[in-house]
Design a protein around this motif. Structure first.
Motif, mmCIF file in Angstrom:
data_model
loop_
_atom_site.group_PDB
_atom_site.id
_atom_site.type_symbol
_atom_site.label_atom_id
_atom_site.label_comp_id
_atom_site.label_asym_id
_atom_site.label_seq_id
_atom_site.Cartn_x
_atom_site.Cartn_y
_atom_site.Cartn_z
ATOM 1 N N MET A 1 0.850 -1.197 0.000
ATOM 2 C CA MET A 1 0.000 0.000 0.000
ATOM 3 C C MET A 1 0.885 1.245 0.000
ATOM 4 S SD MET A 1 -3.113 0.979 2.635
ATOM 5 C CE MET A 1 -2.105 0.903 4.109
ATOM 6 N N ARG A 2 0.658 2.107 -0.984
ATOM 7 C CA ARG A 2 1.436 3.346 -1.085
ATOM 8 C C ARG A 2 0.703 4.476 -0.363
ATOM 9 N NH1 ARG A 2 1.348 3.526 -7.413
ATOM 10 N NH2 ARG A 2 -0.753 2.869 -6.797
ATOM 11 N N LEU A 3 1.437 5.152 0.507
ATOM 12 C CA LEU A 3 0.867 6.276 1.243
ATOM 13 C C LEU A 3 1.775 7.493 1.086
ATOM 14 C CD1 LEU A 3 -0.209 4.599 4.614
ATOM 15 C CD2 LEU A 3 -1.681 5.201 2.691
ATOM 16 N N THR A 4 1.136 8.649 1.046
ATOM 17 C CA THR A 4 1.872 9.910 1.045
ATOM 18 C C THR A 4 1.697 10.560 2.405
ATOM 19 O OG1 THR A 4 1.545 10.243 -1.332
ATOM 20 C CG2 THR A 4 2.085 12.182 -0.022
ATOM 21 N N LEU A 5 2.806 10.947 3.018
ATOM 22 C CA LEU A 5 2.775 11.553 4.343
ATOM 23 C C LEU A 5 3.192 13.011 4.246
ATOM 24 C CD1 LEU A 5 4.536 8.772 6.466
ATOM 25 C CD2 LEU A 5 2.151 8.899 5.732
ATOM 26 N N ARG A 6 2.357 13.896 4.755
ATOM 27 C CA ARG A 6 2.725 15.303 4.912
ATOM 28 C C ARG A 6 3.027 15.506 6.394
ATOM 29 N NH1 ARG A 6 -0.708 19.374 3.941
ATOM 30 N NH2 ARG A 6 1.017 20.707 3.250
ATOM 31 N N VAL A 7 4.307 15.532 6.707
ATOM 32 C CA VAL A 7 4.764 15.520 8.104
ATOM 33 C C VAL A 7 5.280 16.898 8.498
ATOM 34 C CG1 VAL A 7 6.307 14.424 9.765
ATOM 35 C CG2 VAL A 7 5.405 13.090 7.842
ATOM 36 N N TRP A 8 4.882 17.326 9.681
ATOM 37 C CA TRP A 8 5.355 18.615 10.190
ATOM 38 C C TRP A 8 6.802 18.476 10.650
ATOM 39 C CZ3 TRP A 8 3.614 23.430 9.968
ATOM 40 C CH2 TRP A 8 4.196 24.398 10.804
ATOM 41 N N ARG A 9 7.687 19.295 10.060
ATOM 42 C CA ARG A 9 9.096 19.319 10.469
ATOM 43 C C ARG A 9 9.412 20.676 11.078
ATOM 44 N NH1 ARG A 9 12.245 15.139 8.573
ATOM 45 N NH2 ARG A 9 13.294 15.674 10.545
ATOM 46 N N GLN A 10 9.987 20.657 12.259
ATOM 47 C CA GLN A 10 10.338 21.886 12.966
ATOM 48 C C GLN A 10 11.615 21.625 13.741
ATOM 49 O OE1 GLN A 10 7.044 23.732 14.997
ATOM 50 N NE2 GLN A 10 8.352 25.003 16.305
ATOM 51 N N ALA A 11 12.663 22.354 13.411
ATOM 52 C CA ALA A 11 13.986 22.099 13.985
ATOM 53 C C ALA A 11 14.057 22.404 15.467
ATOM 54 C CB ALA A 11 15.042 22.902 13.226
ATOM 55 N N GLY A 12 13.244 23.315 15.945
ATOM 56 C CA GLY A 12 13.270 23.685 17.354
ATOM 57 C C GLY A 12 12.145 24.624 17.702
ATOM 58 N N PRO A 13 12.037 24.988 18.973
ATOM 59 C CA PRO A 13 10.922 25.845 19.416
ATOM 60 C C PRO A 13 10.863 27.188 18.698
ATOM 61 C CG PRO A 13 12.031 24.851 21.292
ATOM 62 C CD PRO A 13 12.874 24.540 20.104
ATOM 63 N N GLU A 14 11.999 27.720 18.283
ATOM 64 C CA GLU A 14 12.029 29.032 17.636
ATOM 65 C C GLU A 14 11.875 28.962 16.129
ATOM 66 O OE1 GLU A 14 11.928 31.551 19.649
ATOM 67 O OE2 GLU A 14 12.164 30.163 21.336
ATOM 68 N N ASP A 15 11.901 27.764 15.572
ATOM 69 C CA ASP A 15 11.766 27.597 14.121
ATOM 70 C C ASP A 15 10.301 27.712 13.714
ATOM 71 O OD1 ASP A 15 12.882 26.892 11.505
ATOM 72 O OD2 ASP A 15 11.762 25.023 11.750
ATOM 73 N N ASN A 16 10.056 28.250 12.515
ATOM 74 C CA ASN A 16 8.675 28.402 12.038
ATOM 75 C C ASN A 16 8.026 27.066 11.698
ATOM 76 O OD1 ASN A 16 8.600 31.210 12.282
ATOM 77 N ND2 ASN A 16 9.524 31.510 10.267
ATOM 78 N N GLU B 1 6.677 16.589 2.452
ATOM 79 C CA GLU B 1 5.971 15.430 1.879
ATOM 80 C C GLU B 1 6.930 14.273 1.671
ATOM 81 O OE1 GLU B 1 3.799 14.918 -2.285
ATOM 82 O OE2 GLU B 1 2.608 16.139 -0.877
ATOM 83 N N TYR B 2 6.496 13.098 2.129
ATOM 84 C CA TYR B 2 7.275 11.872 1.958
ATOM 85 C C TYR B 2 6.371 10.793 1.372
ATOM 86 C CZ TYR B 2 10.339 14.188 5.374
ATOM 87 O OH TYR B 2 11.141 15.080 6.039
ATOM 88 N N HIS B 3 6.988 9.817 0.722
ATOM 89 C CA HIS B 3 6.241 8.703 0.135
ATOM 90 C C HIS B 3 6.713 7.393 0.761
ATOM 91 C CE1 HIS B 3 4.503 11.298 -2.960
ATOM 92 N NE2 HIS B 3 5.705 11.836 -3.079
ATOM 93 N N VAL B 4 5.756 6.610 1.227
ATOM 94 C CA VAL B 4 6.045 5.280 1.774
ATOM 95 C C VAL B 4 5.372 4.262 0.859
ATOM 96 C CG1 VAL B 4 5.791 3.734 3.754
ATOM 97 C CG2 VAL B 4 6.161 6.183 4.122
ATOM 98 N N PRO B 5 6.139 3.513 0.068
ATOM 99 C CA PRO B 5 5.540 2.626 -0.939
ATOM 100 C C PRO B 5 5.113 1.264 -0.416
ATOM 101 C CG PRO B 5 7.922 2.588 -1.143
ATOM 102 C CD PRO B 5 7.613 3.559 -0.037
#
Length: 247
Positions: free
Chosen positions: A1-16, A21-25
């Motif tokens: 099953m192929r899924l597309t993941l839109r994952v929140w990435r934030q380097a630290g508390p002060e980062d915006n 987007e990632y793909h898991v096949p």
């Protein structure tokens, strides 16, 4: 099953922060949400990319650390189920999942999907101590407690402090959490000695950090422990009792 993941990435508390987007096949329906993130992180590490940070401990649904938000719902699509037990069998090939941290101002993002839930710890700490009589251990039946009260106390004590109730509430209320803590301690004969002072201090701590109850009831639908809505009523009950009975 192929899924597309839109994952929140934030380097630290002060980062915006931003969605990536990632793909898991090769996702499988029996995989949990955390296993899906494990699979994604394995691929990211192979590609020399920083893995997605998320909290995880027991993966048995009792530690409360795993909570994330999936498509705007704390923990995931299944009601009363922690993130570590959310399965992918509700998704189809080609679906897209939006995975982000628990969204509430009182839980600041530390990194990626990891949030600071210490505000909940502050409520528990405000409850202070429980007085216990010194001496040898009493017999198991020395302190009487009715069956119904014991069962209710156990049900309320099942709260794992994951914070999903706060994230689900439009007002960011922690009343389900506070009510569960106050309710189960009030029913225990020994813990009830500080019942009044505990209620005053825990409610005061909650009012300082969290919003008021919105009456939506969404909190009980996302709670992995199935804490009932009647726990919210225990907040006002214990608050009023503490006013009229200074104990």
């Amino acid at each position: 099953m192929r899924l597309t993941l839109r994952v929140w990435r934030q380097a630290g508390p002060e980062d915006n922060g931003r969605y990536v987007e990632y793909h898991v096949p090769d996702a499988e329906p029996e995989m949990s949400l955390l296993e899906l993130l494990d699979s994604l992180n394995g691929r990211l590490l192979d590609d020399g990319v920083e893995p997605v940070a998320f909290d995880s401990d027991c993966r048995e649904g009792i530690c409360g650390s795993c909570g994330v938000t999936v498509d705007g719902r704390p923990h995931g699509p299944a009601e009363n189920t922690p993130s570590c037990h959310q399965r992918l069998d509700t998704y189809s090939d080609g679906d897209t999942l939006r995975i982000e941290p628990m969204r509430t101002a009182v839980f600041p993002v530390i990194r990626d999907l990891v949030v600071d839930r210490s505000a909940l710890d502050g409520i528990v700490e405000a409850g202070a101590h429980v007085s216990l009589p010194a001496g040898t251990a009493p017999d198991a039946d020395a302190t009487a407690l009715g069956h119904d009260d014991a069962e209710t106390a156990l049900d309320l004590a099942a709260c794992i402090g994951c914070g999903a109730c706060v994230a689900a509430c439009p007002n960011g209320s922690a009343n389900l959490f506070v009510g569960a803590k106050l309710g189960h301690l009030a029913l225990m004969p020994v813990a009830s000695r500080e019942r009044g002072s505990r209620a005053r201090e825990m409610v005061r701590a909650a009012d300082q950090e969290f919003g008021s109850c919105s009456l939506y009831g969404e909190c009980s639908r996302v709670c992995p422990a199935g804490i009932p809505l009647r726990a919210i009523g225990m907040v006002n009950r214990e608050r009023l009792r503490a006013v009229f009975r200074r104990s």
